[in-house]
Motif scaffolding. Structure first.
Motif, PDB file in Angstrom:
ATOM      1  N   GLY A   1      39.451  21.517  10.692  1.00 24.90           N
ATOM      2  CA  GLY A   1      40.467  20.474  10.621  1.00 24.90           C
ATOM      3  C   GLY A   1      41.707  20.807  11.423  1.00 24.90           C
ATOM      4  N   THR A   2      42.623  19.848  11.452  1.00 27.08           N
ATOM      5  CA  THR A   2      43.870  20.021  12.189  1.00 27.08           C
ATOM      6  C   THR A   2      44.823  20.903  11.416  1.00 27.08           C
ATOM      7  OG1 THR A   2      44.726  17.977  11.197  1.00 27.08           O
ATOM      8  CG2 THR A   2      43.648  17.796  13.346  1.00 27.08           C
ATOM      9  N   LEU A   3      45.766  21.499  12.121  1.00 25.20           N
ATOM     10  CA  LEU A   3      46.715  22.429  11.519  1.00 25.20           C
ATOM     11  C   LEU A   3      47.802  21.653  10.799  1.00 25.20           C
ATOM     12  CD1 LEU A   3      47.490  25.402  11.225  1.00 25.20           C
ATOM     13  CD2 LEU A   3      48.798  25.199  13.338  1.00 25.20           C
ATOM     14  N   ALA A   4      47.807  21.747   9.452  1.00 27.16           N
ATOM     15  CA  ALA A   4      48.787  21.005   8.664  1.00 27.16           C
ATOM     16  C   ALA A   4      50.099  21.768   8.530  1.00 27.16           C
ATOM     17  CB  ALA A   4      48.220  20.696   7.278  1.00 27.16           C
ATOM     18  N   ASP A   5      50.022  23.094   8.429  1.00 29.67           N
ATOM     19  CA  ASP A   5      51.209  23.933   8.262  1.00 29.67           C
ATOM     20  C   ASP A   5      51.737  24.302   9.647  1.00 29.67           C
ATOM     21  OD1 ASP A   5      53.152  25.766   7.691  1.00 29.67           O
ATOM     22  OD2 ASP A   5      51.966  26.899   6.240  1.00 29.67           O
ATOM     23  N   SER A   6      52.814  23.653  10.062  1.00 28.41           N
ATOM     24  CA  SER A   6      53.321  23.856  11.417  1.00 28.41           C
ATOM     25  C   SER A   6      53.948  25.227  11.613  1.00 28.41           C
ATOM     26  CB  SER A   6      54.344  22.767  11.752  1.00 28.41           C
ATOM     27  OG  SER A   6      55.433  22.827  10.854  1.00 28.41           O
ATOM     28  N   SER A   7      54.168  25.969  10.527  1.00 25.89           N
ATOM     29  CA  SER A   7      54.735  27.308  10.674  1.00 25.89           C
ATOM     30  C   SER A   7      53.684  28.321  11.118  1.00 25.89           C
ATOM     31  CB  SER A   7      55.363  27.766   9.346  1.00 25.89           C
ATOM     32  OG  SER A   7      54.374  27.993   8.363  1.00 25.89           O
ATOM     33  N   LEU A   8      52.407  27.956  11.064  1.00 25.83           N
ATOM     34  CA  LEU A   8      51.345  28.855  11.484  1.00 25.83           C
ATOM     35  C   LEU A   8      51.018  28.648  12.962  1.00 25.83           C
ATOM     36  CD1 LEU A   8      48.888  28.477   8.467  1.00 25.83           C
ATOM     37  CD2 LEU A   8      50.562  30.294   8.831  1.00 25.83           C
ATOM     38  N   ARG A   9      50.422  29.649  13.539  1.00 23.38           N
ATOM     39  CA  ARG A   9      49.911  29.538  14.904  1.00 23.38           C
ATOM     40  C   ARG A   9      48.396  29.399  14.856  1.00 23.38           C
ATOM     41  NH1 ARG A   9      53.574  34.317  17.724  1.00 23.38           N
ATOM     42  NH2 ARG A   9      55.585  33.265  17.496  1.00 23.38           N
ATOM     43  N   ALA A  10      47.829  28.854  15.930  1.00 26.99           N
ATOM     44  CA  ALA A  10      46.393  28.587  15.914  1.00 26.99           C
ATOM     45  C   ALA A  10      45.763  28.908  17.254  1.00 26.99           C
ATOM     46  CB  ALA A  10      46.133  27.125  15.556  1.00 26.99           C
ATOM     47  N   ARG A  11      44.515  29.332  17.193  1.00 31.30           N
ATOM     48  CA  ARG A  11      43.701  29.518  18.389  1.00 31.30           C
ATOM     49  C   ARG A  11      42.408  28.734  18.184  1.00 31.30           C
ATOM     50  NH1 ARG A  11      43.325  35.566  20.531  1.00 31.30           N
ATOM     51  NH2 ARG A  11      42.302  34.373  22.201  1.00 31.30           N
TER      52      ARG A  11
ATOM     53  N   GLN B   1      33.845  14.688  15.167  1.00 28.68           N
ATOM     54  CA  GLN B   1      34.054  16.104  15.441  1.00 28.68           C
ATOM     55  C   GLN B   1      35.117  16.626  14.483  1.00 28.68           C
ATOM     56  OE1 GLN B   1      32.693  18.026  17.927  1.00 28.68           O
ATOM     57  NE2 GLN B   1      31.622  16.493  19.146  1.00 28.68           N
ATOM     58  N   VAL B   2      35.008  17.872  14.125  1.00 30.61           N
ATOM     59  CA  VAL B   2      36.050  18.507  13.314  1.00 30.61           C
ATOM     60  C   VAL B   2      36.463  19.797  14.017  1.00 30.61           C
ATOM     61  CG1 VAL B   2      34.322  19.674  11.873  1.00 30.61           C
ATOM     62  CG2 VAL B   2      36.662  19.405  11.037  1.00 30.61           C
ATOM     63  N   ALA B   3      37.756  19.949  14.217  1.00 35.75           N
ATOM     64  CA  ALA B   3      38.249  21.131  14.917  1.00 35.75           C
ATOM     65  C   ALA B   3      37.999  22.384  14.082  1.00 35.75           C
ATOM     66  CB  ALA B   3      39.740  20.984  15.205  1.00 35.75           C
ATOM     67  N   LEU B   4      37.718  23.473  14.761  1.00 36.76           N
ATOM     68  CA  LEU B   4      37.560  24.774  14.126  1.00 36.76           C
ATOM     69  C   LEU B   4      38.520  25.729  14.819  1.00 36.76           C
ATOM     70  CD1 LEU B   4      35.971  26.543  12.106  1.00 36.76           C
ATOM     71  CD2 LEU B   4      34.351  27.030  13.951  1.00 36.76           C
ATOM     72  N   GLN B   5      39.315  26.460  14.032  1.00 37.73           N
ATOM     73  CA  GLN B   5      40.350  27.287  14.640  1.00 37.73           C
ATOM     74  C   GLN B   5      40.670  28.494  13.773  1.00 37.73           C
ATOM     75  OE1 GLN B   5      43.618  24.559  15.044  1.00 37.73           O
ATOM     76  NE2 GLN B   5      43.358  23.785  12.986  1.00 37.73           N
ATOM     77  N   ILE B   6      41.209  29.500  14.425  1.00 41.02           N
ATOM     78  CA  ILE B   6      41.806  30.642  13.738  1.00 41.02           C
ATOM     79  C   ILE B   6      43.291  30.361  13.578  1.00 41.02           C
ATOM     80  CG2 ILE B   6      42.515  33.046  14.025  1.00 41.02           C
ATOM     81  CD1 ILE B   6      39.848  33.703  15.172  1.00 41.02           C
ATOM     82  N   VAL B   7      43.792  30.497  12.370  1.00 40.18           N
ATOM     83  CA  VAL B   7      45.225  30.316  12.125  1.00 40.18           C
ATOM     84  C   VAL B   7      45.787  31.622  11.575  1.00 40.18           C
ATOM     85  CG1 VAL B   7      45.032  27.833  11.750  1.00 40.18           C
ATOM     86  CG2 VAL B   7      44.836  29.368   9.806  1.00 40.18           C
ATOM     87  N   TYR B   8      47.036  31.889  11.920  1.00 42.69           N
ATOM     88  CA  TYR B   8      47.643  33.148  11.503  1.00 42.69           C
ATOM     89  C   TYR B   8      49.159  32.989  11.425  1.00 42.69           C
ATOM     90  CZ  TYR B   8      48.142  33.492  16.608  1.00 42.69           C
ATOM     91  OH  TYR B   8      48.426  33.239  17.918  1.00 42.69           O
ATOM     92  N   PRO B   9      49.807  33.817  10.609  1.00 44.18           N
ATOM     93  CA  PRO B   9      51.267  33.728  10.487  1.00 44.18           C
ATOM     94  C   PRO B   9      51.939  34.091  11.808  1.00 44.18           C
ATOM     95  CG  PRO B   9      50.323  34.986   8.665  1.00 44.18           C
ATOM     96  CD  PRO B   9      49.241  34.812   9.679  1.00 44.18           C
TER      97      PRO B   9
END
Length: 292
Positions: free
Chosen positions: A144-154, A263-271
């Motif tokens: 899914g899409t990144l809901a928490d904008s404070s996180l970073r994503a790849r 389609q559903v996005a797949l991502q790594i999210v991290y602080p």
């Protein structure tokens, strides 16, 4: 000071002073004294405590974020000095969806651990939301899409979703020629938090065509949704990565192939920490390469 900061993060992770003490082999009195010393040093209250829970103050939240960055830098420096530039060591904590984690991520972790014998892994398999900062998790793999904008994503690439069922179910209930046919079928529904996914997205002639579904089985665990489908209890909407082996081996059959289920996005999210230890960066890269 670094020890007290590490203890402070353990208190946040475990949710209580007594649990943090058990984790670090300290008495509750010692934990309380060291927390008080930390608050006295900065001249602020870091935690709001009640009889049943504790929560971070604004100052506590700022200190937790800074402490993680500082401890990561210290850990990185120690690793470089102790092990040299080529070796990596230490603990990596990560979270992943249940189905994807068991079928795709765990084999990548096993391979990584075999290549790096001084690294250890703490894996949290859950289809729910994980507070990475609050729980001290290095990174998470999320759909899914990144809901928490404070996180970073790849990004790990888009992932096609498919509607599928067991062959026995389709023999008993008939196949589907159009998304509207779902109205007469039992659909196994995935729940995210309190929201059940009872509307499945399709496209008809390039136009969005959402379809409401019904069913007697709802679960917040993707593995359980897949298991019910394998047992012939209905149709499910799953990411292709989760059911690819089942489709290849005939345990599940895709239906409505001519109607894109999205389609559903797949991502790594991290602080958004300034420095990630080399072991964390190395594992992230291994997962990105493995899922490519």
């Amino acid at each position: 000071m670094l020890d007290n900061l590490a203890l402070f993060l353990t208190i946040i992770e475990k949710g209580s002073l007594s649990a943090a003490g058990r984790e670090r082999g300290l008495s509750p009195a010692t934990v309380s004294e060291r927390l008080a010393a930390l608050e006295a040093h900065y001249g602020v209250a870091l935690l709001t405590r009640s009889t049943r829970s504790l929560s971070l103050t604004d100052a506590g939240r700022q200190l937790a974020e800074g402490a993680r960055r500082l401890l990561a830098e210290a850990d990185e420096l120690e690793s470089r000095l102790r092990d040299g530039q080529q070796k990596i060591s230490g603990l990596v904590r990560l979270s992943a969806p249940v189905d994807l984690g068991q079928h795709c991520i765990v084999p990548l972790l096993d391979r990584f651990l075999a290549e790096h014998p001084q690294v250890s892994i703490d894996l949290d398999l859950t289809d729910g939301y994980v507070d990475l900062v609050g729980q001290g998790i290095d990174f998470a793999i999320r759909y899914g899409t990144l809901a928490d904008s404070s996180l970073r994503a790849r990004p790990l690439g888009d992932n096609r979703r498919v509607v599928c069922a067991a062959p026995d179910y389709l023999r008993c209930h008939g196949t589907l020629l159009h998304p509207d046919d779902l109205a007469r079928h039992d659909c196994i529904v995935m729940r995210f938090g309190i929201h059940a996914e009872r509307v499945w997205p399709f496209r008809l002639d390039g136009v969005a065509y959402p379809v409401s579904v019904r069913g007697r089985r709802v679960a917040n665990n993707g593995e359980q949704v897949r298991r019910w489908a394998l047992d012939g209890h209905g149709l499910c909407l799953k990411s292709l990565r989760d059911v690819r082996d089942d489709l290849d081996n005939g345990r599940l059959v895709e239906v409505l192939e001519d109607f894109s289920a999205g389609q559903v996005a797949l991502q790594i999210v991290y602080p958004p920490t300034r420095v990630q230890p080399r072991r964390v960066r190395a594992l992230m890269e291994a997962i990105i390469e493995g899922l490519r």
